[in-house]
Design a protein around this motif. Structure first.
Motif, mmCIF file in Angstrom:
data_model
loop_
_atom_site.group_PDB
_atom_site.id
_atom_site.type_symbol
_atom_site.label_atom_id
_atom_site.label_comp_id
_atom_site.label_asym_id
_atom_site.label_seq_id
_atom_site.Cartn_x
_atom_site.Cartn_y
_atom_site.Cartn_z
ATOM 1 N N THR A 59 0.808 -1.228 0.000
ATOM 2 C CA THR A 59 0.000 0.000 0.000
ATOM 3 C C THR A 59 0.840 1.275 0.000
ATOM 4 O O THR A 59 0.307 2.345 -0.289
ATOM 5 N N ARG A 60 2.131 1.182 0.316
ATOM 6 C CA ARG A 60 2.958 2.389 0.225
ATOM 7 C C ARG A 60 3.264 2.741 -1.227
ATOM 8 O O ARG A 60 3.675 3.863 -1.533
ATOM 9 N N HIS A 61 3.058 1.785 -2.152
ATOM 10 C CA HIS A 61 3.350 2.016 -3.566
ATOM 11 C C HIS A 61 2.128 1.928 -4.478
ATOM 12 O O HIS A 61 2.136 2.494 -5.572
ATOM 13 N N VAL A 62 1.108 1.198 -4.044
ATOM 14 C CA VAL A 62 -0.068 0.961 -4.898
ATOM 15 C C VAL A 62 -1.307 1.436 -4.157
ATOM 16 O O VAL A 62 -1.559 1.011 -3.024
ATOM 17 N N ASN A 63 -2.081 2.327 -4.778
ATOM 18 C CA ASN A 63 -3.240 2.883 -4.073
ATOM 19 C C ASN A 63 -4.471 1.989 -4.204
ATOM 20 O O ASN A 63 -4.489 1.023 -4.973
ATOM 21 N N ASP A 64 -5.516 2.335 -3.450
ATOM 22 C CA ASP A 64 -6.717 1.502 -3.399
ATOM 23 C C ASP A 64 -7.399 1.378 -4.759
ATOM 24 O O ASP A 64 -7.920 0.300 -5.102
ATOM 25 N N GLU A 65 -7.406 2.451 -5.547
ATOM 26 C CA GLU A 65 -8.061 2.404 -6.853
ATOM 27 C C GLU A 65 -7.351 1.425 -7.781
ATOM 28 O O GLU A 65 -7.997 0.689 -8.542
ATOM 29 N N GLU A 66 -6.036 1.379 -7.693
ATOM 30 C CA GLU A 66 -5.270 0.454 -8.528
ATOM 31 C C GLU A 66 -5.494 -0.990 -8.078
ATOM 32 O O GLU A 66 -5.618 -1.900 -8.914
ATOM 33 N N ILE A 67 -5.538 -1.212 -6.767
ATOM 34 C CA ILE A 67 -5.828 -2.551 -6.256
ATOM 35 C C ILE A 67 -7.208 -2.998 -6.734
ATOM 36 O O ILE A 67 -7.392 -4.131 -7.191
ATOM 37 N N GLU A 68 -8.174 -2.097 -6.653
ATOM 38 C CA GLU A 68 -9.539 -2.386 -7.085
ATOM 39 C C GLU A 68 -9.578 -2.838 -8.536
ATOM 40 O O GLU A 68 -10.235 -3.829 -8.884
#
Length: 302
Positions: free
Chosen positions: A206-215
């Motif tokens: 999560t320090r490199h990939v935001n929630d929208e990208e994970i989604e």
């Protein structure tokens, strides 16, 4: 007619990252072989992120995970959430006792996020800032709440979410296994529908990939491909910490899948024989040293 077994298509991977010299994250799971086991233990998945000098964090995360599995599987309580919390608290005491016997690793600690799936319910327990997310029909929502200094400051209105992302103390966690006698272990319950997914991750993601990208990734790719993609993204953007990701796809009535670990090889239980031998030997040596100390004290008091 015997009850039909639920199924979870799971992929869990961990990676050292591009900066750290070792991997202090640890992942494990225990899946039921049949409906009898499913009714007794559900589907259990654990992700831990260790902290401490040298290899202390690596030992803390693996030891605490092994002890959580042990305590959970050796109880038949069907109140799943409290059973999982109790297993983590017991593992916390085990870790503190081990640390006390080994003064060089007295600062051993680990975060942990764990989930038990039984029927159409998921019970998520966490301590620290490793996270669990819930994905349904293209939308991702964080289930757990970070037990961190910046999360508390955001809640109090002292800083914004944007300021929290770059705050110099963003890595400070408020609770962890091993750091105190009774850490706060939060518990959440999620009702599942066919097709729902749960995402477990350490803060190295999560320090490199935001929630929208994970989604987006979780919605467009299957579990194995998605875990690999997310870890690659974090590494491409610096990989400044160990990275662990687990994706659990709730698929009742489907063909039984096998869990995929970071090696890509299907395994039912991630605690390998090597891990078990190491932990057993480590525990035996500590117990032997403790016995010798007791004898020495007794001789001095005679």
């Amino acid at each position: 007619m015997a009850p039909k077994q639920q199924f979870v298509d799971a992929s869990l991977r961990t990676h050292q990252g591009r900066v750290r010299s070792n991997n202090q994250d640890f992942i494990a799971w225990r899946e039921p072989a049949d409906t009898g086991e499913e009714q007794r233990q559900g589907w259990l998945y654990i992700l831990a992120d260790g902290a401490g000098g040298m290899d202390a964090g690596e030992i803390a995360s693996s030891f605490a995970t092994e002890r959580t599995l042990h305590h959970y599987l050796n109880h038949d309580e069907l109140d799943w959430g409290p059973r999982l919390q109790a297993a983590m608290q017991a593992a916390n005491l085990d870790l503190r006792e081990m640390s006390a016997r080994n003064e060089g690793n007295s600062r051993m600690a680990t975060t942990m996020v764990a989930v038990v799936i039984s029927g159409n319910h998921a019970y998520v327990a966490n301590v620290g800032d490793s996270r669990a997310y819930f994905w349904r029909a293209g939308r991702l929502k964080q289930v757990t709440k970070d037990q961190s200094l910046v999360a508390q400051l955001v809640d109090e209105g002292a800083i914004t979410e944007e300021e929290a992302a770059v705050h110099p103390r963003r890595n400070v966690i408020l609770f962890s296994l091993g750091s105190e006698r009774m850490p706060r272990i939060d518990l959440f319950e999620v009702r599942l529908e066919p097709g729902d997914k749960l995402v477990l991750c350490s803060d190295g993601l999560t320090r490199h990939v935001n929630d929208e990208e994970i989604e987006t990734v979780v919605g467009q790719q299957d579990t194995s491909e998605a875990t690999e993609t997310l870890i690659n993204l974090a590494n491409e953007r610096g990989g400044q910490d160990n990275i662990s990701v687990g994706i659990l796809h709730f698929r009742p009535g489907g063909d039984r899948p096998l869990v995929i670990q970071d090696s890509g090889e299907p395994k039912k239980d991630s605690l390998t024989r090597g891990n078990r031998i190491f932990l057993a030997a480590y525990t035996f040596i500590l117990a032997l040293l403790e016995s010798l100390l007791i004898v020495l004290v007794w001789l001095q008091l005679r």
